[in-house]
Scaffold this motif. Structure first.
Motif, PDB file in Angstrom:
ATOM      1  N   ASP B 324       0.795  -1.129  -0.031  1.00  6.76           N
ATOM      2  CA  ASP B 324      -0.011   0.003  -0.088  1.00  6.76           C
ATOM      3  C   ASP B 324       0.734   1.219   0.237  1.00  6.76           C
ATOM      4  O   ASP B 324       0.354   2.383  -0.493  1.00  6.76           O
ATOM      5  CB  ASP B 324      -1.044  -0.044   1.261  1.00  6.76           C
ATOM      6  CG  ASP B 324      -1.914  -1.025   1.037  1.00  6.76           C
ATOM      7  OD1 ASP B 324      -2.057  -1.804  -0.010  1.00  6.76           O
ATOM      8  OD2 ASP B 324      -2.366  -1.763   2.235  1.00  6.76           O
ATOM      9  N   ASN B 325       1.936   1.300   0.671  1.00  2.00           N
ATOM     10  CA  ASN B 325       2.847   2.373   0.601  1.00  2.00           C
ATOM     11  C   ASN B 325       4.024   2.574  -0.202  1.00  2.00           C
ATOM     12  O   ASN B 325       4.995   3.205  -0.061  1.00  2.00           O
ATOM     13  CB  ASN B 325       3.313   2.580   2.147  1.00  2.00           C
ATOM     14  CG  ASN B 325       2.068   2.646   3.336  1.00  2.00           C
ATOM     15  OD1 ASN B 325       1.123   3.376   2.895  1.00  2.00           O
ATOM     16  ND2 ASN B 325       2.296   1.914   4.146  1.00  2.00           N
ATOM     17  N   ILE B 326       3.947   1.793  -1.584  1.00  4.71           N
ATOM     18  CA  ILE B 326       4.824   1.890  -2.235  1.00  4.71           C
ATOM     19  C   ILE B 326       5.057   3.165  -2.951  1.00  4.71           C
ATOM     20  O   ILE B 326       3.996   3.808  -3.461  1.00  4.71           O
ATOM     21  CB  ILE B 326       4.737   0.452  -3.329  1.00  4.71           C
ATOM     22  CG1 ILE B 326       6.078   0.323  -3.923  1.00  4.71           C
ATOM     23  CG2 ILE B 326       3.473   0.912  -4.177  1.00  4.71           C
ATOM     24  CD1 ILE B 326       6.122  -1.183  -4.842  1.00  4.71           C
ATOM     25  N   GLU B 327       6.333   3.489  -3.255  1.00  5.68           N
ATOM     26  CA  GLU B 327       6.478   4.378  -4.112  1.00  5.68           C
ATOM     27  C   GLU B 327       7.301   4.012  -5.209  1.00  5.68           C
ATOM     28  O   GLU B 327       8.117   3.000  -5.185  1.00  5.68           O
ATOM     29  CB  GLU B 327       7.529   5.799  -3.636  1.00  5.68           C
ATOM     30  CG  GLU B 327       6.929   6.412  -2.389  1.00  5.68           C
ATOM     31  CD  GLU B 327       5.681   6.946  -2.492  1.00  5.68           C
ATOM     32  OE1 GLU B 327       5.334   7.278  -3.979  1.00  5.68           O
ATOM     33  OE2 GLU B 327       4.938   7.632  -1.867  1.00  5.68           O
TER      34      GLU B 327
END
Lengths: 437, 437
Positions: B324-327
């Motif tokens: 969910d917090n991938i960049e």
């Protein structure tokens, strides 16, 4: 599109004046385009493509007509050649639209596209600053019946956003790729929270919250200077006065400092400080003062920025900036330390402090500052093809990579992490609220 | 400079391989340089000038030697031709340095300058990720006396910052114009607060606070893929397995989801999920799995990013991203929605959910994703002249206007307003602390 021919004379004159100015501008070229060879000095980045919204006329030239009508309701309707933007410090909105309408925009940092599907950016050419003052403070009715219904800036703002809400490209990326000009600190105030995702062209952040605008997302514009550029050479001959200031002595907020500055300065022998409001006569006096002084005081107004700074720059009068929260136009390209003197407000109001600093500046240093001013003043000329308009588009272009990143990121984001520190917002307010997601 | 000749053979081989790759890369050119005509599609922006620090050798090639020595202390000293970066997902640090050392860098978005006075940016080529693992987890001593004193990554970090503290250009702008590569989420952890003003080249923000790194200031890099690119065509023939995943079942933090995913997926008939650590054999199996599956699962590891995503892309195996917090790297240029499927973690662990989404994707849509992957995969090839290295420099270049603005602004700032909302910081933490001023 049917309305364009109506303005041909004005646009034609504009094009002609640009051509003429090109001749003078050649010496300003810092970066001249050349062919891309194996030692290409250019990045090879493509020009961003910008789409100019064909807004209903009431949002653009219609605002100018409303402005003149409100001041002279019994005046005959405007002829084509009379349609021009009123002399005003917020004329950037006029210049940017005129620029995008030019048939040949080869030297511009942005390419205008006719098909919105191709566009990277969308320009909304609402004359929001003129709209704010379309109604004069004291309307001249003279008993005559106004021909137009009363103009309402707030209505216009609402209508603009309603119009945008009907546009597919406005909805597509939540407005992130839209560019708005709202140069007057109060322009667009009613709808600012609905357009804040866009790139805002503003004078400063004085009336904007941290979640509405930022140096990262937005562009600081120069005011149009209101007095004539100094045509003479660098030098101190004819600049016998040390420091000049003319303007309103009493202002709100950051501008309260002005009265204190008057008190400590008005009895200094080589300092000219005058209380005066905007008028043709005061502009004439200011021109004389700025062209015959070494330094020009720039205290904060109601907001940190003011037109006077740009008057000083084109006058080669070294700005003395007493405005702690000022943001400055094009600051990636201009090192303001080289062309002006910054004085902390709390220091500036100490009796004797300001003049002792200025008297300590050697003639050699004054000339250095003046040379610096001369080198950058083209950035503040809206009618210079290598001037403010070009630079504003360059600034807008430089925002594009981050804007595109955020647009793509918005599309795929499956969950927004609101618990930990979040680096995604373009700006966060001090209360920790996450902005502009 | 005396040490350069030592590496000529390696650099020469690198140049040769680049030349060869140019031939293959021509088809990837999205933007090819051409002469600047009146319809110039290019912005005309100058290429940023970058200065490569001539760091003491222990920070660059010396780290490689330490790495090999620590693994084989009785091995004869490395010969010139043996000096190469170990096969590793963090090899970007090797490629960026090698690129800057190339004699002809004409096609690059950045120009290397030899005089630091001319530079816009300063590259610090410390091999910080390799330094972190220079000592193996289980050192092989075999009773032999190590030839080199024990390597300490923490010492190296401290020494690097001490070395920088002696550099005039490092001090000049508080490090804002300095570029550091710290791709491993733990690289540079000890000194991160002393280098955070710089542009950080990272894999994600998993271990970085909001006041240390942000999308505004920093650049997300792709890992080097560790399995071979798929050489075949777009298509579903030979891709009989629906979904593939191979990797560590048990990870910390965001990676805890992996065990749940294993449980719901391991009994699906056309899904291949395997627990396996890094090894030559597991890479061989992963290559086969990724080249013969339609979709490749990418769950979060200890931090949101992982090498596997890039293995999937070059395998034309559609990534299914559950992180969910991938960049994501280069997200201004790449719309990841077109090449991958994002699934919210909480949804992904619902039994049957993932496979039902994937079984619902038509063959036509699969081919569309594959075409998309084929179009962008060059961005993830570090040895492609039009690949990752070039794109990383383009990303770094795009940060320059804001960096320059902040440098100039720092110089003249007379007072920092810490009371109201402040839009100047590059990133603010959620606690409202002002960062990176």
């Amino acid at each position: 599109m049917a309305r364009r021919p109506f303005f041909r004379p004005t646009i034609a004159a504009f094009v002609a004046s640009l051509s003429l100015l090109t001749i003078f501008a050649l010496s300003h070229h810092h970066v001249s385009p050349s062919s891309s060879t194996s030692n290409a000095p250019f990045s090879g980045a493509p020009r961003p493509k910008i789409y100019l919204y064909d807004l209903p006329r009431m949002f653009t030239y219609g605002v100018i007509e409303s402005y003149f009508l409100a001041r002279d309701p019994i005046h005959p309707p405007l002829s084509n050649s009379e349609l021009r933007y009123p002399g005003h410090q917020h004329s950037a909105e006029w210049w940017l639209l005129a620029d995008l309408l030019l048939p040949d925009r080869a030297g511009s940092p942005v390419e205008r596209v006719i098909d919105p599907e191709e566009a990277d950016l969308f320009y909304v050419p609402f004359f929001s600053s003129l709209s704010l003052i379309a109604n004069p403070i004291r309307p001249k009715t003279d008993g005559a019946t106004p021909r137009a219904p009363a103009y309402s800036d707030e209505d216009m703002q609402e209508k603009l956003v309603s119009w945008l809400d009907g546009q597919k490209f406005w909805r597509r990326n939540n407005g992130r790729d839209h560019v708005f000009i709202c140069q007057d600190p109060n322009a667009m105030y009613r709808v600012i929270d609905r357009i804040k995702n866009g790139i805002l062209l503003v004078s400063d952040f004085g009336r904007l919250r941290g979640d509405q605008a930022s140096l990262v997302k937005d562009v600081i514009l120069p005011y149009s200077h209101r007095i004539n550029s100094f045509k003479g050479e660098v030098g101190v001959d004819g600049r016998n006065s040390l420091l000049f200031f003319m303007g309103n002595r009493y202002r709100k907020e950051g501008g309260k400092i002005r009265d204190s500055l008057f008190q400590i300065l008005e009895n200094e022998k080589d300092v000219l400080v005058k209380h005066g409001a905007q008028s043709r006569e005061s502009r004439r006096m200011a021109t004389h003062g700025m062209h015959s002084s070494k330094f020009c005081l720039h205290p904060a107004g109601d907001t940190p920025s003011a037109c006077r700074l740009f008057d000083a720059i084109v006058s080669l009068c070294i700005p003395v900036i007493v405005s702690d929260n000022i943001e400055l136009p094009f600051e990636d390209a201009i090192d303001y330390e080289k062309i002006s003197i910054f004085v902390d407000s709390s220091q500036a109001v100490q009796p004797g402090h300001l003049v002792s600093i200025l008297r300590g500046v050697s003639t050699e240093k004054v000339l250095q500052y003046q040379h610096g001013l001369k080198e950058v003043r083209h950035y503040f000329e809206y009618d210079d093809p290598n001037g403010a308009v070009k630079e504003i588009w360059r600034q807008v272009s430089s925002k594009l990579p981050l804007i595109k990143l955020l647009i793509n990121r918005d599309r795929r984001l499956v969950k927004r992490n609101m618990d930990g520190p979040d680096c995604s917002p373009l700006c966060s307010g001090q209360n920790g609220s996450i902005a502009s997601h």
